[in-house]
Write an enzyme that holds these catalytic residues in place. Structure first.
Site, short mmCIF file in Angstrom:
data_model
loop_
_atom_site.label_atom_id
_atom_site.label_comp_id
_atom_site.label_asym_id
_atom_site.label_seq_id
_atom_site.Cartn_x
_atom_site.Cartn_y
_atom_site.Cartn_z
N CYS A 1 -32.12 45.66 -77.94
CA CYS A 1 -31.43 46.79 -78.55
C CYS A 1 -31.76 46.90 -80.03
CB CYS A 1 -29.91 46.71 -78.39
SG CYS A 1 -29.38 46.54 -76.67
N ARG B 1 -29.49 51.16 -77.00
CA ARG B 1 -29.48 50.11 -75.98
C ARG B 1 -30.74 50.07 -75.14
NH1 ARG B 1 -25.84 49.24 -70.52
NH2 ARG B 1 -26.18 46.99 -70.38
N LEU B 2 -31.24 48.84 -74.97
CA LEU B 2 -32.22 48.52 -73.94
C LEU B 2 -31.46 47.71 -72.89
CD1 LEU B 2 -35.16 48.45 -72.89
CD2 LEU B 2 -35.48 46.34 -74.20
N ALA B 3 -31.19 48.30 -71.75
CA ALA B 3 -30.31 47.70 -70.75
C ALA B 3 -31.05 46.60 -69.99
CB ALA B 3 -29.80 48.76 -69.78
N GLY C 1 -29.93 41.40 -78.43
CA GLY C 1 -30.42 40.09 -78.02
C GLY C 1 -29.88 39.64 -76.68
N GLU C 2 -29.98 38.34 -76.46
CA GLU C 2 -29.49 37.72 -75.24
C GLU C 2 -28.83 36.39 -75.59
OE1 GLU C 2 -29.64 39.31 -72.49
OE2 GLU C 2 -31.25 40.77 -72.84
N ASP D 1 -23.25 40.04 -71.30
CA ASP D 1 -23.11 39.02 -72.33
C ASP D 1 -22.56 39.62 -73.62
OD1 ASP D 1 -25.52 40.42 -72.75
OD2 ASP D 1 -26.49 38.73 -73.74
N VAL E 1 -54.28 39.89 -72.38
CA VAL E 1 -55.08 40.89 -73.09
C VAL E 1 -56.53 40.42 -73.16
CG1 VAL E 1 -54.70 39.91 -75.39
CG2 VAL E 1 -55.17 42.36 -75.14
N GLY F 1 -45.10 32.31 -74.77
CA GLY F 1 -45.33 30.94 -75.22
C GLY F 1 -45.31 30.80 -76.72
#
Length: 616
Positions: free
Chosen positions: A2, A50-52, A79-80, A103, A293, A380
């Site tokens: 988000c 929002r990015l759901a 975030g998460e 969350d 890539v 990574g």
């Protein structure tokens, strides 16, 4: 993920400034394409895009909770939090009742329960703001490693904040001014904590809480690296690293939208992909999807250089075959990398001419292609900082130099360039060597000591600290801006603070117990990876070797510097620039010359597109 932003002003009724607050929120649309919200009150305006990812229907923001007898607490969150399920259970046991499965609500009710101490309970990547109406106080919080960005701009009677500078710059009360220190920070490749580059703008430091009230701004660190004795032997250390990564990847696979991995064929991304494949298989959730890539003709015509000894693709395909991934190679050409629209999108994503040319453009295009299939990707990134993977960790000259190791010898060419073309006057005024030294001394003073630790072990602790607090921020910023520019959430398992704390305190001899770089990680991955990948030498993110790309750089730089009064002309020495531009293609393969042309082009575009004024 988000995008968040907001405005607090204790002398202004911000309900009358809704249009401005909406304009700030709109700048975050790329970070949050799925939904938007704006909440206003007399002294606060809180915006969200929002990015759901989790609880697609129930996680709308700004999220508000009413507590009996007090005003609302309003959260805008990006975030998460990976331990949200455990926290939800704990908060439920303490009497809190949940309306959603998100969350976001866990974070909000954690604030109701623990106040500003909530951050110490969170495991994840996050940047959020909470407006507490009863206390008339704004709380700004950033995750421990700084995976998610958060900027703020103090005003005479409050503060502006946003995930990116563009949200703050959308407010007409903020001048687009960069002073000498801002320009130095822009060029230094040292990432000074809290420095926002634009005059008057700051970045919330990783692991920091900023509280804004009528009495002003207060800052405190809720987390920082600490030194302590590491008592585990090699076998136990390897087993602990593996156990942590097993848990971390399992937690970070939680998603209500399609998820994939970013795969380069190196040790770091291959281990994350292999762990994800193993976990998904054990949960009967199918195969892992992966993306990499590549450039047209890159593998066939690859030429080893100081930085890269092998192309990625053969190792990518070895890993894909080994774990049975559903894989896609994203193959790019030079026309795409030099596309003006792509380069403009990269600059908009960054807000700053910090780019590294085709390595930014290719990452943006990679993420754009991935977003057509997945909304979340595991990366990574940061393993080299945590485990000591970069070549300069193992270069005695770089390690013992009285500066940041990545700025020594040939390493320097990878990370600087533009000032090589500056006028003598500009170089004297900026004194980049002095600025870098000042930043280095600041970092050196912060390193947490361990009683009795001296010599090489002490120095390697310092070098690790520099990378975990400075260098990693440069790469995390790049990853965040390029991914969020296309609405892709990228998770970074190697930045879990439990892993960072554990490996930071392992002695250097333990980190190199097999005589190579990243020994602990290689040991932890031994049963997961094919031998070719397990033994591969470190190779950084690829850069195109196509001479057509270099020729295009020359042509564009010539247009900028000879086509009239360029905005950056006062900084650039025309003879020095011409000497680089007129060299035949191939002669400027040295990274410093190429980096110089890339930065000049971005500086020019930045001054023009952003209307930046230098106050030197």
């Amino acid at each position: 993920m988000c995008g968040i932003c907001g405005w607090v002003d204790f002398e202004r009724d911000l309900r009358e400034e809704r249009a401005t607050a909406q304009a700030m929120t709109d700048t975050m649309a790329c970070r949050g394409p799925d939904d938007e919200g704006l909440w206003t009150a007399p002294h606060a305006a809180i915006g969200h895009r929002r990015l759901a990812i989790i609880d697609l229907k129930g996680g709308r923001q700004p999220m508000i909770t009413e507590d009996a007898g007090r005003g609302p607490a309003v959260l805008t969150y990006s975030g998460e939090v990976y331990n949200f399920q455990e926290l939800r259970a704990e908060l439920s046991a303490r009497g809190h009742r949940f309306r959603t499965q998100s969350d976001t609500e866990v974070v909000l009710l954690a604030y109701v329960e623990w106040g500003a101490d909530l951050a110490e309970h969170l495991n994840g990547m996050y940047a959020f703001a909470i407006w507490d109406a009863a206390r008339e106080e704004l709380l700004l919080v950033r995750d421990r490693m700084g995976i998610k960005p958060l900027y703020y701009y103090p005003t005479p009677h409050g503060v502006l904040f946003g995930s990116e500078p563009k949200a703050i710059l959308a407010n007409p009360h903020v001048p687009r001014v960069v002073d000498a220190d801002g320009l130095r920070e822009l060029l230094a490749f040292v990432k000074t904590p809290e420095h926002g580059i634009f005059k008057g703008m700051y970045e919330v430091r990783p692991g920091q809480i900023v509280q804004v009230g009528r009495d002003g701004i207060r800052k405190r660190r809720y987390w920082r690296l600490q030194s302590h004795e590491h008592e585990d032997d090699v076998e136990t250390s390897v087993k602990t690293v593996r156990g942590l990564l097993d848990d971390i990847v399992t937690r970070q696979l939680i998603s209500d939208v399609p998820l994939c991995s970013l795969l380069s064929g190196g040790l770091d991304s291959s281990m994350i992909t292999a762990l994800a494949a193993k976990d998904l298989r054990e949960q009967h959730l199918g195969t892992v999807r992966s993306f990499s890539v590549d450039f047209v003709g890159y593998t066939e015509h690859f030429k080893p250089d100081f930085t890269r000894s092998t192309p990625d693709t053969p190792y990518v395909h070895d890993l894909v075959s080994h774990v049975g991934a559903d894989h896609t190679d994203i193959v790019l050409n030079s026309n795409e990398l030099m596309d003006p629209a792509v380069r403009a999108a990269v600059l908009r994503a960054r807000d700053l001419p910090l780019g590294i040319g085709d390595m930014d453009s290719s990452l943006y295009l990679l993420f754009k292609a991935i977003r057509e299939h997945s909304t979340v990707a595991l990366s990574g990134e940061s393993a080299d900082e945590v485990f000591g993977g970069y070549r300069w960790f193992h270069d005695p000259e770089a390690v013992t130099a009285d500066t940041f190791p990545w700025l020594v010898g040939e390493n320097m060419a990878d990370h600087t360039g533009a000032e090589l073309l500056f006028t003598d006057e500009a170089q004297r005024m900026l004194d980049m060597a002095g600025y870098r030294d000042q930043s280095y001394r600041q970092a050196l003073d912060e390193v947490p000591g361990l009683p009795g630790e001296t010599g090489h072990q002490r120095r390697m602790r310092e070098v690790s600290y520099f990378h975990l607090t400075r260098f990693v921020q440069i790469l995390l910023d790049r990853k965040d801006r390029m991914s969020m520019a296309v609405g892709l959430e990228v998770r970074v398992p190697f930045c879990d603070h439990r892993l960072v704390e554990y490996v930071f305190n392992a002695p250097w001899a333990l980190k190199t117990f097999d005589g190579r770089e990243k020994s602990l990680l290689r040991g932890a991955a031994a049963d997961l990876l094919p031998e070719s990948v397990l033994r591969r030498l470190k190779s950084p993110y690829p850069a195109t070797q196509d001479p057509l790309y270099e020729q295009a750089l020359h042509d564009e730089a010539r247009k900028v510097l000879e086509g009239g009064e360029a905005p950056c002309a006062g900084l650039i020495d025309p003879e020095r620039a011409r000497a680089v531009i007129e060299q035949p293609v191939g002669a400027t393969s040295a990274m410093a010359s190429r980096a110089a042309l890339e930065r000049v082009l971005q500086l020019d575009a930045w001054f023009k597109d952003y209307g930046v004024r230098l106050a030197l």
